[in-house]
Design a protein around this motif. Sequence first.
Motif, PDB file in Angstrom:
ATOM      1  N   ASP A 136      -2.777   9.201  16.323  1.00 27.46           N
ATOM      2  CA  ASP A 136      -1.579   8.823  17.076  1.00 27.46           C
ATOM      3  C   ASP A 136      -1.951   8.223  18.433  1.00 27.46           C
ATOM      4  O   ASP A 136      -1.350   7.222  18.865  1.00 27.46           O
ATOM      5  CB  ASP A 136      -0.673  10.041  17.272  1.00 27.46           C
ATOM      6  CG  ASP A 136      -0.075  10.525  15.952  1.00 27.46           C
ATOM      7  OD1 ASP A 136       0.007   9.706  15.005  1.00 27.46           O
ATOM      8  OD2 ASP A 136       0.296  11.714  15.864  1.00 27.46           O
ATOM      9  N   ARG A 191      -3.322   4.781  17.861  1.00 26.26           N
ATOM     10  CA  ARG A 191      -2.258   3.849  17.503  1.00 26.26           C
ATOM     11  C   ARG A 191      -1.450   3.447  18.740  1.00 26.26           C
ATOM     12  O   ARG A 191      -1.104   2.274  18.914  1.00 26.26           O
ATOM     13  CB  ARG A 191      -1.352   4.490  16.454  1.00 26.26           C
ATOM     14  CG  ARG A 191      -0.261   3.555  15.948  1.00 26.26           C
ATOM     15  CD  ARG A 191       0.599   4.211  14.897  1.00 26.26           C
ATOM     16  NE  ARG A 191      -0.135   4.444  13.665  1.00 26.26           N
ATOM     17  CZ  ARG A 191      -0.444   5.642  13.185  1.00 26.26           C
ATOM     18  NH1 ARG A 191      -0.096   6.729  13.854  1.00 26.26           N
ATOM     19  NH2 ARG A 191      -1.108   5.756  12.057  1.00 26.26           N
ATOM     20  N   SER A 228      -1.113  -0.297  20.272  1.00 30.54           N
ATOM     21  CA  SER A 228       0.189  -0.925  20.520  1.00 30.54           C
ATOM     22  C   SER A 228       0.317  -1.368  21.971  1.00 30.54           C
ATOM     23  O   SER A 228       0.838  -2.461  22.260  1.00 30.54           O
ATOM     24  CB  SER A 228       1.310   0.061  20.164  1.00 30.54           C
ATOM     25  OG  SER A 228       1.264   0.396  18.792  1.00 30.54           O
ATOM     26  N   SER A 285       4.772  -0.006  16.112  1.00 28.58           N
ATOM     27  CA  SER A 285       3.499  -0.713  16.106  1.00 28.58           C
ATOM     28  C   SER A 285       3.774  -2.197  15.963  1.00 28.58           C
ATOM     29  O   SER A 285       4.718  -2.606  15.287  1.00 28.58           O
ATOM     30  CB  SER A 285       2.598  -0.235  14.965  1.00 28.58           C
ATOM     31  OG  SER A 285       3.216  -0.497  13.719  1.00 28.58           O
TER      32      SER A 285
END
Length: 299
Positions: free
Chosen positions: A115, A118, A122, A284
């Motif tokens: 997480d 990610r 992003s 995302s």
Amino acid sequence: MCGMPQQHPVRSTPTRPSRPDASMSLLNNVMDHSLDDGYAEAAARKKADGTGGMPKTVRAKLGLAVGLVLAALVVTVGAAQARISAPVLAKEREELIDRIHQQTTAADKLEDSVDDLRDDVSARQREALKDGGGQGDLVDILSGAVEVHGPGVKLVVNDSKDASQGGDGDPRETSGFSDTGRVRDRDMQRVVNGLWESGAEAVSINGQRLTALSAIRAAGDAILVDNKPLVPPYTVLAVGDGQRLSTRFQNSPDGLYLHALQENFGIRTSISVESDIKVPAAPSVIVRTAEPSTRKGTS
């Protein structure tokens, strides 16, 4: 000549005294020979052959007693072994539980790391989009990289009150596009495309931001947006010129399609103009670049 008186000879053995029951000879014979000679001979033959002995019932009882003793011995030995192995099994169980907890904790840490990575990717993609030139803000909005708020419309689409499953529970076997009273993925596809064509700048469904790469699909009766399931009612938020966006959408083919669903199949819809709508950023963002082709067409 006077002779001496004649004397009887003296017996060398004493005379057997007579039995008191000498007169009951038949009863004495029965008592002395109570077993018939044939039975006696048969018993003697069995004893000589080794087949004689205790009765079968006695042997059966003895066998049963021996079996019970052996069973009790086996149970006792098993219980003793169980008591001996119980601590070992308990220790192995505790070790297995500890290993499960350790692996679960490690998996949770890996998920947290995924997480974080990610989110970092992003954020870097959003920064790259912001540095994309003078149209960076527009690119951010259209790509879903940033949260958007402003005037727009709120469109709510819901199943009919008496919605039922068609085609024996398989939505792909229904005869019409919404003949079961349920909203389908293709219905929401037309709604979203109609809003884009009517001038929407940012769109979300149930808080899920849609981008140019978003997909609306079905899994059974559930509608998926970017592989995330949604449940009715479906609240669609579209940022744009509110009144103009609402009017253009309702007069578009997709707006008329939604109206037909309402009239013919009981699909419940409502649309309202809002002064301020917030559409979240996409979870995302995939950054892709395009380059103009330098190849010239052949004459």
